[in-house]
Design an enzyme around this catalytic site. Structure first.
Site, mmCIF file in Angstrom:
data_model
loop_
_atom_site.group_PDB
_atom_site.id
_atom_site.type_symbol
_atom_site.label_atom_id
_atom_site.label_comp_id
_atom_site.label_asym_id
_atom_site.label_seq_id
_atom_site.Cartn_x
_atom_site.Cartn_y
_atom_site.Cartn_z
ATOM 1 N N HIS A 1 -6.094 -8.521 1.803
ATOM 2 C CA HIS A 1 -6.365 -8.991 0.447
ATOM 3 C C HIS A 1 -7.081 -10.324 0.561
ATOM 4 O O HIS A 1 -6.840 -11.099 1.487
ATOM 5 C CB HIS A 1 -5.051 -9.157 -0.336
ATOM 6 N N ASP B 189 -2.771 -1.298 -3.700
ATOM 7 C CA ASP B 189 -3.548 -0.067 -3.752
ATOM 8 C C ASP B 189 -2.978 1.026 -2.849
ATOM 9 O O ASP B 189 -3.119 2.214 -3.145
ATOM 10 C CB ASP B 189 -5.010 -0.344 -3.384
#
Length: 398
Positions: free
Chosen positions: A280, A332
């Site tokens: 991320h 996700d």
């Protein structure tokens, strides 16, 4: 005397020093560009905040309507406020007939994100007050966009592929009915609906990510909210931002079983390929949103062998990736598995991201225009200089 004063002013203007520019890293890495009261993303993943509340606390407990009210108005609603907000949201869950007719013209091979951006721009044309930036109009418009965006995505999908219009059921709350409509009218269980609702809350806002910053850039020009949110959808459509949950489920299906995880990861890393659902831009140690969705996968795994298999693969992936690369999983990876278990077409995963994030986008639009300065950074030109125009017949002589 007047002439002398004018000359002095001219000299001061001409000799004024060049502004001192601040060079920032490419991609605005680690750069703070503005202040916000909406959300804060902690790089350590220990205390990600929405309007003062921990994101995992909201994901576990808040309904879509409660969280949306919080993001827009800055506090959790009282009972009467929640009823009124839910009523307004519900009343906007419809589309003009001409917008529905336009959605029918979209080719079935179009990326589903186009349904939202195209439909929003159409809706903007039907709003006679689209340029009115008074605060009441802004909040009304935000509620309208939050309510109608799912219908644009859902009916763009079903009309272009199956010629079916899916009507909302106003007896259901927002999240449960959105899931029902996505599935073509197949009613979800309460557990499925709440798991889906939780994911929308977790997606609702997340600092100055690419799509949110896009919203604020467009808002800073005092363009209308419809255009700003359409721009945000365009940013989210990019595979480096919103498409990772679809790629994550495709990866899990390719791996097939927990026993194949380590071999799969090692082979991917040898070829310097990404492992989807990991890493991320901000989180380096932990994404706290995964804790909430893990609980939902565990709940589904109590009655579903497929859910248990996905959870076992995720456990093995997290263990392997941390051992080999010290990279944590992100939301996700979990939403990819969750949406598959909820029988949602994988092409629809990114639109779902937008259906949650639109709440944050509209809140950031309002915050930006309420204390506005146009966002206009300075470029660092690194191209040629001193070229002169040549006529066409002289340009390409060999």
């Amino acid at each position: 005397m007047c002439g002398q004063k004018t000359e002095a002013k001219k000299e001061t203007k001409e000799t004024k020093a060049e502004p001192q520019y601040i060079r920032i890293p490419k991609g605005c890495v680690n750069v703070i560009v503005d202040t916000t009261k909406i959300s804060y993303v902690d790089p350590k993943g220990q205390i990600t905040i929405i309007r003062g509340y921990r994101i995992d606390d909201l994901g576990k407990h808040a309904s879509f309507e409660e969280a949306a009210y919080l993001v827009l108005f800055g506090r959790l609603p009282c009972e009467d406020e929640l009823k009124e907000f839910s009523k307004k949201l519900n009343s906007e869950r419809w589309l003009p007939v001409k917008v529905i007719d336009a959605l029918k013209q979209i080719p079935p091979f179009a990326h589903p994100m186009f349904y939202g951006s195209y439909g929003l721009l159409l809706l903007g044309m039907y709003d006679p007050d689209e340029g009115d930036l008074s605060i009441d109009k802004l909040y009304d418009r935000a509620i309208r966009i939050i309510a109608k965006l799912p219908l644009l995505f859902i009916n763009g999908w079903h009309l272009s592929r199956y010629g079916r219009l899916i009507e909302p059921d106003r007896s259901l709350n927002h999240a449960k009915d959105v899931l029902r409509m996505i599935r073509g009218g197949n009613m979800p269980t309460d557990t499925e609906a709440r798991a889906f609702e939780s994911s929308l809350v977790l997606y609702m806002d997340h600092g100055f990510n690419a799509s949110t910053f896009t919203t604020r850039v467009i808002a800073s020009t005092l363009s209308d909210m419809y255009s700003a949110i359409a721009g945000a959808i365009g940013a989210l459509k990019g595979p480096l931002h919103g498409g990772a949950n679809q790629k994550a489920i495709e990866m899990l299906l390719e791996i097939g079983s927990p026993e194949n995880v380590r071999w799969y990861v090692e082979e991917k890393l040898k070829r310097h390929e990404k492992i989807m659902g990991f890493g991320h831009r901000v989180y380096k140690l932990h994404d706290p949103r995964t804790d909430v969705l893990r609980e939902w996968l565990e709940k589904l795994a109590e009655t579903s062998g497929e859910a248990k298999k996905f959870l076992d693969m995720i456990n093995e992936l997290e263990k392997t990736m941390w051992e080999l690369k010290r990279i944590p999983s992100n939301i996700d990876l979990y939403t990819g598995a969750l949406y598959y278990l909820l029988k949602i077409p994988k092409e629809f995963y990114t639109p779902i991201f937008a259906i949650g994030r639109v709440v944050g986008w509209t809140a950031h639009y309002i915050e930006q225009v309420s204390n506005n300065k146009i966002i206009r950074p300075k470029e660092d030109y690194d191209g040629p200089r001193g070229l002169t125009y040549k006529p066409l017949e002289e340009r390409c002589k060999r």
